[in-house]
Scaffold this active site. Sequence first.
Site, PDB file in Angstrom:
ATOM      1  CG  ASN A   1      -1.937   0.914   1.106  1.00 57.78           C
ATOM      2  OD1 ASN A   1      -2.377   2.085   1.002  1.00 57.78           O
ATOM      3  ND2 ASN A   1      -3.032   0.862   1.553  1.00 57.78           N
TER       4      ASN A   1
ATOM      5  CB  THR B   1      -6.661   4.450   8.882  1.00 56.38           C
ATOM      6  OG1 THR B   1      -6.054   3.562   8.852  1.00 56.38           O
ATOM      7  CG2 THR B   1      -6.914   4.612  10.391  1.00 56.38           C
TER       8      THR B   1
ATOM      9  CD  GLU C   1      -7.353  -1.557   0.828  1.00 61.06           C
ATOM     10  OE1 GLU C   1      -6.704  -2.570   0.809  1.00 61.06           O
ATOM     11  OE2 GLU C   1      -6.828  -0.277   1.524  1.00 61.06           O
TER      12      GLU C   1
ATOM     13  NE  ARG D   1      -7.978   6.864   3.881  1.00 67.10           N
ATOM     14  CZ  ARG D   1      -9.620   6.798   4.742  1.00 67.10           C
ATOM     15  NH1 ARG D   1     -10.559   6.362   4.670  1.00 67.10           N
ATOM     16  NH2 ARG D   1      -8.400   5.372   5.074  1.00 67.10           N
TER      17      ARG D   1
ATOM     18  CG  HIS E   1      -5.702  -2.067   9.672  1.00 67.81           C
ATOM     19  ND1 HIS E   1      -5.964  -0.451   8.207  1.00 67.81           N
ATOM     20  CD2 HIS E   1      -5.423  -1.484  10.107  1.00 67.81           C
ATOM     21  CE1 HIS E   1      -6.107   0.312   9.489  1.00 67.81           C
ATOM     22  NE2 HIS E   1      -5.710  -0.061  10.526  1.00 67.81           N
ATOM     23  CG  ASP E   2      -2.185  -1.576  13.002  1.00 66.16           C
ATOM     24  OD1 ASP E   2      -2.168  -0.440  12.399  1.00 66.16           O
ATOM     25  OD2 ASP E   2      -3.620  -1.491  14.353  1.00 66.16           O
TER      26      ASP E   2
ATOM     27  CG  HIS F   1      -7.902   3.564   1.400  1.00 65.77           C
ATOM     28  ND1 HIS F   1      -8.127   2.213   2.033  1.00 65.77           N
ATOM     29  CD2 HIS F   1      -9.129   4.755   1.020  1.00 65.77           C
ATOM     30  CE1 HIS F   1      -9.592   2.534   2.458  1.00 65.77           C
ATOM     31  NE2 HIS F   1      -9.984   4.312   1.679  1.00 65.77           N
TER      32      HIS F   1
ATOM     33  N   GLY G   1       0.981  -1.741   4.105  1.00 68.80           N
ATOM     34  CA  GLY G   1       1.294   0.161   3.983  1.00 68.80           C
ATOM     35  C   GLY G   1       2.303   0.249   4.956  1.00 68.80           C
ATOM     36  CG  HIS G   2       1.607   3.170   9.112  1.00 63.79           C
ATOM     37  ND1 HIS G   2       1.505   4.322   9.285  1.00 63.79           N
ATOM     38  CD2 HIS G   2       1.858   2.503  10.067  1.00 63.79           C
ATOM     39  CE1 HIS G   2       2.279   5.285  10.058  1.00 63.79           C
ATOM     40  NE2 HIS G   2       2.436   4.293  10.327  1.00 63.79           N
TER      41      HIS G   2
END
Length: 245
Positions: free
Chosen positions: A8, A101, A71, A46, A191-192, A44, A214-215
């Site tokens: 991501n 998020t 996404e 937004r 996620h995470d 993603h 991603g993060h």
Amino acid sequence: MMTRLSVNINKVATLRNARGGNLPDVEQFARDCERFGAEGITVHPRPDERHITRQDVLLLRDIVTTEFNIEGNPQSQFTELVLAVSPAQVTLVPDGLDQLTSDHGWDTKANLDYLIPVVRRFREADIRVSLFVDPIPEMVEYARKAGADRVELYTGPYAEMYDHDPKAAIAAYRPAAEAAKTCSLGLNAGHDLNLRNLNALVTAFPWIDEVSIGHALIADALYLGIEETIRRYKYTIHNYEITTD
């Protein structure tokens, strides 16, 4: 079939947008991720374009040679963009307009009548549809009823639990992961996820098709560089075994 890594790149766009201009170059970064072994690129976009922009998505359409995953919440502008780009996969999330998020999945049962025509529209355009859901078997089962091809399990709670009780974290996700297999749904996760908790998840559920990260991955790249970071994530997915004892 081994779990694939989709990178991501939203946070790369966040850094660029903080200063303006085109540094770092989001499109070149996507090329490099693929060159270094990523098997997919996730974005993603937004509505406020605070990271990935509509223009980025349109440019990436002709750049991504692996699997392109977009996404977002299937509101009209997002839907039109996805249909124009025709990625390999669209992941539908129930985010609000001002949400920082993603922090929860669809209630696929309560939203079934809404989701059925949305999913159908993308599938008729030959775009694989994944629904972002919490790790609840019933939500997985109703994703199937909505016509989805896959579900993506929201792994924020998994990551939080894993830090203090890895066995419990895996146990909490097993019913939903098994439900996806029973329903003949593809299974994604995101996620995470990071280098500490990733291997345990894909080892416990080897039928996971794809993890979208991603993060943590971009944060690791600040220290390691993106080539070494992707190498480590792929090694963690495919080779490095971690027990949960």
